[in-house]
Design a protein around this motif. Structure first.
Motif, short mmCIF file in Angstrom:
data_model
loop_
_atom_site.label_atom_id
_atom_site.label_comp_id
_atom_site.label_asym_id
_atom_site.label_seq_id
_atom_site.Cartn_x
_atom_site.Cartn_y
_atom_site.Cartn_z
N HIS A 86 65.45 -3.42 135.59
CA HIS A 86 65.77 -2.25 136.39
C HIS A 86 67.28 -2.00 136.39
N PRO A 87 67.69 -0.77 136.20
CA PRO A 87 69.13 -0.49 136.18
C PRO A 87 69.72 -0.48 137.58
N THR A 88 71.02 -0.72 137.64
CA THR A 88 71.78 -0.59 138.88
C THR A 88 72.89 0.43 138.63
N GLY A 89 73.54 0.85 139.71
CA GLY A 89 74.62 1.81 139.57
C GLY A 89 74.70 2.72 140.77
N VAL A 90 75.77 3.49 140.83
CA VAL A 90 76.00 4.36 141.98
C VAL A 90 75.37 5.73 141.81
N ALA A 91 74.86 6.04 140.60
CA ALA A 91 74.26 7.34 140.33
C ALA A 91 73.35 7.19 139.12
N PRO A 92 72.40 8.14 138.94
CA PRO A 92 71.50 8.05 137.78
C PRO A 92 72.13 8.56 136.49
N ALA A 93 73.40 8.96 136.52
CA ALA A 93 74.06 9.46 135.31
C ALA A 93 74.17 8.37 134.26
N ALA A 94 74.13 8.78 132.99
CA ALA A 94 74.14 7.82 131.90
C ALA A 94 75.33 6.87 131.98
N GLY A 95 76.50 7.39 132.35
CA GLY A 95 77.69 6.55 132.39
C GLY A 95 77.74 5.59 133.56
N ALA A 96 76.88 5.79 134.57
CA ALA A 96 76.93 4.95 135.77
C ALA A 96 75.92 3.82 135.75
#
Length: 375
Positions: A86-96
């Protein structure tokens, strides 16, 4: 509001379909055939695996990656654990987005990358992690995408994603019809070579044929009364879909249907497997969402009153385990609470064929709900 008159107006559907969703659904079979060819050209058919991997890890963004992981896990069964990272990040944008290998991953594991974008820097970092750990890497992504460089650097195998020969006015959603099969098909061919599941070329050709058959039955020129996808879309008007699945293969189809309704049409849906759904959703059908919870009151003022939202059960069935079926109990529970029920059951065929049919019909239905509701 769902404009049911739009369903039987092919010209109006074409105008409303700015994202080319209907064309994508109709071309699912062609995507499978193109993906099979791409897999062969990449050398998958010539692979000579040393043995089965200990585990299969799958990474990628959005609904498409979730669907690939669920379907491969279902088809592989107990032969090998299939885990989505599962991905993590502050937004669903490709770069995040960022992905991390689990601590136990190593040389005996297989990492699969499935992305309809391929510009995610996080996937490149993940491929580098896998290379340092000794994991084998296989990726399916658009040709020329940045992730291909990372895969080549890790001495992995890259398969170009089968894309449509036309341009959409808007970017494709991850749950758009056709995207799933473009990503899934090469990985089916790969895991067939490793012995984790059975998906030889002749079976994949039958899958493509089944998808073509569904496209003929569910296309925009076919009237609602003889079109199972339009019929289901019309039945879901102003209702909360409660998707019950029976049979191992139907479960991922039900979850994909719920995800497609949310992403394409902006419609919430619940999903659960039989027989446990009868217990987990019993109170739901007994409450305010049941049709019987809104008794007719002749003197009620309806001028400014919004239409009540009621549940509608959608039963997806495919080969109940051991021949035992909870469908009769499901029908009894729904009807005892004045809750309408829709049923879909595929024609006979291999597990992959029947799964493809359920996914294809519900994909078309989600698209019709989206178009008729102006999503």
């Amino acid at each position: 509001m769902l404009d049911e008159s739009l369903l039987d107006d092919p010209d109006a559907l074409a105008v409303a379909d700015r994202r080319a969703l209907l064309r994508g659904a109709a071309e699912a079979g062609a995507r499978v055939r193109t993906a099979v060819r791409h897999a062969a050209e990449a050398g998958i058919n010539d692979l000579k695996p040393d043995g089965r991997p200990r585990a299969v890890l799958i990474a990628g963004p959005g609904t498409a990656s979730v669907g690939v992981a669920e379907l491969l896990g279902t088809l592989a069964g107990a032969s090998c654990p299939v885990t989505r990272i599962h991905p993590t990040g502050v937004a669903p944008a490709a770069g995040a987005l960022r992905w991390d290998l689990p601590g136990w991953a190593g040389p005996v594991d297989l990492l699969l990358i499935a992305t309809p974008d391929g510009t995610e820097p996080g996937l490149g970092i993940l491929v580098e992690q896998a290379y340092r750990r000794g994991c084998t890497v296989v990726a399916v992504a658009p040709a020329g995408a940045p992730v291909t460089e990372a895969v080549d650097g890790a001495h992995g195998l890259f398969v170009p994603m089968a894309i449509a020969p036309y341009e959409q006015e808007e970017p494709l959603a991850a749950s758009a019809p056709g995207v799933l099969w473009a990503l899934l098909t090469p990985l089916l061919a790969l895991l067939d070579r490793t012995g984790l599941l059975s998906a030889p070329a002749d079976v994949l050709e039958k899958v493509a044929d089944r998808l073509d058959q569904v496209a003929e039955r569910c296309g925009p020129v076919i009237a609602t009364y003889s079109n199972p996808a339009k019929t289901l879309a019309a039945e879901l008007a102003e209702s909360l879909p409660v998707i019950w699945t029976e049979g191992v293969s139907a479960a991922p189809a039900g979850r994909r249907f719920a995800a497609a309704l949310a992403e394409l049409a902006g419609r919430p849906a619940l999903t659960a497997r039989l027989p446990e759904a009868l217990a987990s959703h019993h109170v739901l059908l007994s409450g305010a969402l049941a049709a019987g919870a809104d008794p007719e009151d002749f003197f009620r003022d309806r001028v400014e009153e919004a239409q009540a939202l009621h549940a509608r059960v959608v039963l997806l069935r495919d080969r109940p385990i051991g021949g035992l079926s909870a469908a009769p109990a499901a029908r009894e529970l729904a009807l005892s609470h004045d809750t309408a029920i829709s049923e879909l059951e595929p024609e006979d065929g291999s597990e992959l064929e029947t799964l493809a049919e359920l996914i294809a019909i519900t994909d078309f239905a989600a698209v019709y709900v989206a178009l008729a509701s102006g999503a």
